[in-house]
Enzyme design. Structure first.
Site, short mmCIF file in Angstrom:
data_model
loop_
_atom_site.label_atom_id
_atom_site.label_comp_id
_atom_site.label_asym_id
_atom_site.label_seq_id
_atom_site.Cartn_x
_atom_site.Cartn_y
_atom_site.Cartn_z
N LYS A 175 0.87 -1.18 0.00
CA LYS A 175 0.00 0.00 0.00
C LYS A 175 0.91 1.22 0.00
O LYS A 175 1.44 1.63 1.03
CB LYS A 175 -0.89 -0.02 1.26
CG LYS A 175 -2.23 0.69 1.12
CD LYS A 175 -2.12 2.18 0.83
CE LYS A 175 -1.84 3.01 2.06
NZ LYS A 175 -1.61 4.45 1.74
N GLU A 251 9.79 1.61 10.66
CA GLU A 251 10.85 2.60 10.48
C GLU A 251 10.17 3.95 10.46
O GLU A 251 9.33 4.21 9.60
CB GLU A 251 11.60 2.35 9.17
CG GLU A 251 12.33 1.02 9.17
CD GLU A 251 13.01 0.71 7.85
OE1 GLU A 251 12.93 1.53 6.92
OE2 GLU A 251 13.61 -0.36 7.76
N CYS A 285 13.92 11.03 6.17
CA CYS A 285 13.95 10.59 7.57
C CYS A 285 15.37 10.62 8.13
O CYS A 285 15.57 10.82 9.31
CB CYS A 285 13.39 9.18 7.67
SG CYS A 285 14.21 8.01 6.59
N GLU A 390 10.62 16.84 13.92
CA GLU A 390 11.07 16.58 12.55
C GLU A 390 10.44 17.64 11.63
O GLU A 390 9.22 17.77 11.58
CB GLU A 390 10.59 15.18 12.15
CG GLU A 390 11.11 14.71 10.83
CD GLU A 390 10.66 13.28 10.52
OE1 GLU A 390 9.51 12.93 10.81
OE2 GLU A 390 11.48 12.53 9.96
P1 NDP Z 1 2.65 8.60 7.12
O1 NDP Z 1 2.89 7.90 8.40
O2 NDP Z 1 1.64 9.65 7.05
O3 NDP Z 1 2.23 7.53 6.00
C1 NDP Z 1 3.01 6.41 5.71
C2 NDP Z 1 2.12 5.35 5.10
O4 NDP Z 1 1.20 4.88 6.09
C3 NDP Z 1 1.28 5.87 3.95
O5 NDP Z 1 1.14 4.85 2.99
C4 NDP Z 1 -0.04 6.16 4.64
O6 NDP Z 1 -1.12 6.18 3.78
C5 NDP Z 1 -0.12 5.00 5.60
N1 NDP Z 1 -1.01 5.21 6.74
C6 NDP Z 1 -1.36 6.37 7.34
N2 NDP Z 1 -2.18 6.12 8.39
C7 NDP Z 1 -2.35 4.77 8.45
C8 NDP Z 1 -3.09 3.89 9.32
N3 NDP Z 1 -3.80 4.35 10.35
N4 NDP Z 1 -3.04 2.57 9.08
C9 NDP Z 1 -2.29 2.09 8.06
N5 NDP Z 1 -1.60 2.86 7.20
C10 NDP Z 1 -1.61 4.19 7.40
O7 NDP Z 1 4.08 9.10 6.63
P2 NDP Z 1 4.40 10.03 5.39
O8 NDP Z 1 3.92 9.36 4.14
O9 NDP Z 1 3.90 11.39 5.72
O10 NDP Z 1 5.99 9.99 5.36
C11 NDP Z 1 6.79 10.83 6.10
C12 NDP Z 1 7.28 10.17 7.37
O11 NDP Z 1 7.97 8.97 7.05
C13 NDP Z 1 8.28 11.01 8.13
O12 NDP Z 1 8.01 11.00 9.50
C14 NDP Z 1 9.60 10.29 7.88
O13 NDP Z 1 10.56 10.51 8.84
C15 NDP Z 1 9.15 8.88 7.81
N6 NDP Z 1 10.16 8.09 7.11
C16 NDP Z 1 10.93 7.21 7.83
C17 NDP Z 1 11.93 6.48 7.22
C18 NDP Z 1 12.75 5.50 7.98
O14 NDP Z 1 13.39 4.69 7.35
N7 NDP Z 1 12.77 5.54 9.30
C19 NDP Z 1 12.22 6.66 5.79
C20 NDP Z 1 11.36 7.61 5.13
C21 NDP Z 1 10.37 8.28 5.79
P3 NDP Z 1 -1.59 7.55 3.05
O15 NDP Z 1 -0.42 8.42 2.96
O16 NDP Z 1 -2.02 7.09 1.75
O17 NDP Z 1 -2.65 8.10 3.88
#
Ligand code: NDP
Length: 487
Positions: A175, A251, A285, A390
Site C-alpha cells: 500500500k 521505520e 527521515c 522533525e
Molecule cells: P505517514 O505515516 O503519514 O504515511 C506512511 C504510510 O502509512 C502511507 O502509505 C499512509 O497512507 C499509511 N497510513 C497512514 N495512516 C495509516 C493507518 N492508520 N493505518 C495504516 N496505514 C496508514 O508518513 P508520510 O507518508 O507522511 O511519510 C513521512 C514520514 O515517514 C516522516 O516522519 C519520515 O521521517 C518517515 N520516514 C521514515 C523512514 C525511515 O526509514 N525511518 C524513511 C522515510 C520516511 P496515506 O499516505 O495514503 O494516507
C-alpha cells in the site's frame, strides 16, 4: 516538458484493475493534476490478500534458486526502464531528476537483486550438542506480508521491503502513500512483464487511516507488516496489529544530529552537511540537519555553509541544473513554514534565520508548486521546537557547543534515534562519539552511504526492529529449529 497523464491502477492477482477513477494525482512542482488513482477499500484489500494467500502456497515452497531467477528478471526489468522510473519518481515526488538518475534507480533494482542473491548464498546455523544430537535452523517464509510505505522516497523504500519479503518466500500486498501512487504501479507493471506469478506481488492504491492501510494492518490473513512513515502512524499500526498478533517492523521519523568538531575538514563538512540537510529537499527521515558545531569553527562553518546552500537552485525538477525540488504538497509546505513564520516561530527570539525562510520566485508554472528556499536557522537552543521536531523540509538548524560530552548530550536530547553524522579528523573521538550517540546508524565524515548487509532502523521513537541482510531475514522468516536424534 510535456505533461504526462497517468491512469494509475491497482495490481491484484496478476491483473491491473480500477484505473480511470478515484482520486487526483498531482505533480508537486506545480500542483497540477497529472492523473488519477483508484481508491482501494476493504474489497480491494480482501481481494489482494486473498490472491497473495493463494500464491503463497507455491511461491513459499518454491526452491530459493528458482525464486532468485524470477526476482533477477524483475530487477533487470527495473534497470531496463531506469530512465522512465527516474522521471516517474520526479513526477511523483517533485525531486530533481539529477538526484534520481545518479544511482537512485540502480539502487531500487539492487534492493531486489541483493536479497534474491542473499537467499542462495547464505546458509543457516547448526548446533551439535555434547550428547550427539544436532540442531539445525530453517528460515521459512511467514506468509502474506503487508508493506506500507511513505511518499518521500517511494520506489527506494518500497523495494527495500519488496526485495526481502519476496526473496524469503513471502507474498506481498503493497500500500503506497496516496500522494505518490505512480511508482508502485510502474513497479507492478515491471513485475508483471518479468513473469512474476499472479498474486505474488499485489498493489492496492489508496489512503491510510480508516481505509486501505488500516484494513491491511488489521486483516486477519496478513501475517506481518513492514511499515515506514511517521511515528504517530507507526504507533497506530502497532496497536492495530496487536489484535491479530502480527509481527511489525516500523521505520519512523528522525531528527538526525550532525556533530562537527573544530578539527573537521571544514570544506568537506560543508559538502556533507549540504547533502544531509537538503537532499530530497530535506524530506528525508535520515536528514542530518540538526547541526552542532564546536565553537572555534562555528562562525566559519556557518558562513561557508550558508554560501554553499545559497547556490542550491530550486525550480523545474526536470532541468538538470535544478538542485532543490518541490515539497510534496501545499499542506506540507505550510507545516514546514510553520516552523519559521507566524506569530510564534518554533525557535526562541535570539535565533537568526541566516538564509532563506522564504519561497522562491520561479514564475509559471512552478510558482504554483510547493517550493521553499534552502533555509538555515542559526543559534537555536536545544529546547526550541525546531530542534526537537522533525521538520521534513529544506531547513537546517545550527548551534554551537564546547565539549565532547556536551555534544553527545545535545545529540541525544531528542525523542528520535534514527541516524547521525559525526565530523572530525580525530579517530578516537569518532569512535567514542559514534558509540555514545543514540542512533541506528552513525556516519563518520560522510552521509547516506548504505550497505545492504548492515542493520538499518531506529532507536527510541524512530523505530522498532532492524532490516538489512540477516536482519531482514530475521523479520521476514520464521526461524525453525530441527533437532536430529543420533539414536
Ligand atoms: P505517514 O505515516 O503519514 O504515511 C506512511 C504510510 O502509512 C502511507 O502509505 C499512509 O497512507 C499509511 N497510513 C497512514 N495512516 C495509516 C493507518 N492508520 N493505518 C495504516 N496505514 C496508514 O508518513 P508520510 O507518508 O507522511 O511519510 C513521512 C514520514 O515517514 C516522516 O516522519 C519520515 O521521517 C518517515 N520516514 C521514515 C523512514 C525511515 O526509514 N525511518 C524513511 C522515510 C520516511 P496515506 O499516505 O495514503 O494516507
Amino acid at each position: 516538458m510535456e505533461k504526462p497523464w497517468f491512469e494509475v491502477e491497482h495490481y491484484i492477482g496478476g491483473e491491473f484493475v480500477g484505473g480511470g477513477n478515484g482520486f487526483d494525482v498531482r505533480y508537486p512542482a506545480t500542483n497540477e493534476v497529472i492523473g488519477t488513482a483508484p481508491e482501494g477499500k476493504e474489497a480491494e484489500v480482501d481481494a489482494a490478500v486473498g490472491a497473495a494467500q493463494e500464491a503463497f502456497g507455491k511461491w513459499g515452497r518454491m526452491g530459493a534458486g528458482e525464486r532468485r531467477l524470477m526476482l533477477k528478471r524483475f530487477a533487470e526489468g527495473i534497470r531496463a526502464r531506469a530512465d522512465e522510473l527516474a522521471r516517474v519518481e520526479s513526477w511523483d515526488v517533485g525531486r530533481p531528476i539529477r538526484e534520481n538518475t545518479h544511482g537512485y534507480v540502480l539502487r531500487v533494482a539492487a534492493n531486489i537483486e541483493f536479497f534474491a542473491d542473499f537467499v542462495v548464498t547464505h546458509g543457516s546455523d547448526a548446533y551439535p550438542m555434547d550428547t550427539g544430537y544436532i540442531n539445525y535452523v530453517l528460515h521459512q517464509p511467514v506468509g502474506v506480508a503487508g508493506l506500507i510505505t511513505p511518499w518521500n522516497v517511494p520506489m527506494m523504500l518500497s523495494t527495500w521491503k519488496i526485495g526481502p519479503a519476496l526473496a524469503f518466500g513471502n507474498t506481498v500486498v503493497l500500500k503506497p502513500a496516496e500522494l505518490t501512487p505512480i511508482g508502485a504501479w510502474k513497479l507492478a507493471q515491471i513485475a508483471h512483464e518479468s513473469g512474476l506469478p499472479p498474486g505474488v506481488f499485489n498493489v492496492v492504491q489508496g489512503f491510510g487511516p480508516d481505509s486501505a492501510g488500516a484494513y491491511l494492518t488489521a486483516h486477519p490473513d496478513v501475517d506481518l507488516i513492514s511499515f515506514t512513515g511517521e511515528t504517530t502512524t507507526g504507533k497506530a499500526i502497532m496497536k492495530s496489529a496487536t489484535d491479530t498478533l502480527k509481527r511489525v517492523s516500523a521505520e519512523m521519523g528522525g531528527k538526525g544530529p550532525n556533530v562537527i568538531f573544530a578539527d573537521a575538514d571544514v570544506d568537506k563538512a560543508v559538502q556533507t552537511s549540504l547533502r544531509s540537510s537538503f537532499f530530497n529537499q530535506g524530506e528525508f527521515c535520515l536528514a542530518g540537519s540538526r547541526i552542532m558545531v564546536q565553537r572555534p569553527l562555528y562562525e566559519e562553518f556557518l558562513e561557508k555553509f550558508a554560501a554553499a546552500a545559497k547556490g542550491l537552485k530550486p525550480g523545474d525538477p526536470f532541468d538538470e541544473s535544478t538542485s532543490l525540488g518541490s515539497l510534496i504538497g501545499p499542506e506540507h509546505l505550510e507545516k514546514v513554514e510553520g516552523f519559521l513564520n507566524g506569530r510564534s516561530p518554533a525557535f526562541h527570539s535570539g535565533a537568526e534565520v541566516r538564509l532563506g525562510g522564504d519561497r522562491p520566485d520561479l514564475g509559471a508554472p512552478f510558482d504554483g508548486g510547493n517550493y521553499l528556499n534552502a533555509t538555515i536557522v542559526a543559534d537555536v537552543k536545544p529546547e526550541d521546537r525546531i530542534s526537537q521536531e522533525e521538520v521534513f523540509g529544506p531547513v537546517a538548524t545550527a548551534m554551537p557547543f564546547d565539549e565532547e560530552d556536551e555534544a553527545i548530550s545535545l545529540a541525544n536530547g531528542v525523542s528520535y534515534g534514527l541516524s547521525a553524522v559525526v565530523q572530525t579528523r580525530d579517530l578516537g573521538r569518532a569512535v567514542r562519539v559514534a558509540g555514545a550517540i543514540d542512533a541506528g546508524t552513525v556516519w563518520v565524515n560522510d552521509f547516506f552511504v548504505r550497505d545492504l548487509r548492515v542493520p538499518f532502523g531506529g532507536m527510541k521513537s524512530s523505530g522498532m526492529g532492524r532490516e538489512g541482510g540477516v536482519y531482514s531475514r530475521e523479520f521476514f522468516t520464521e526461524a525453525k529449529t530441527v533437532c536430529l536424534s543420533n539414536k
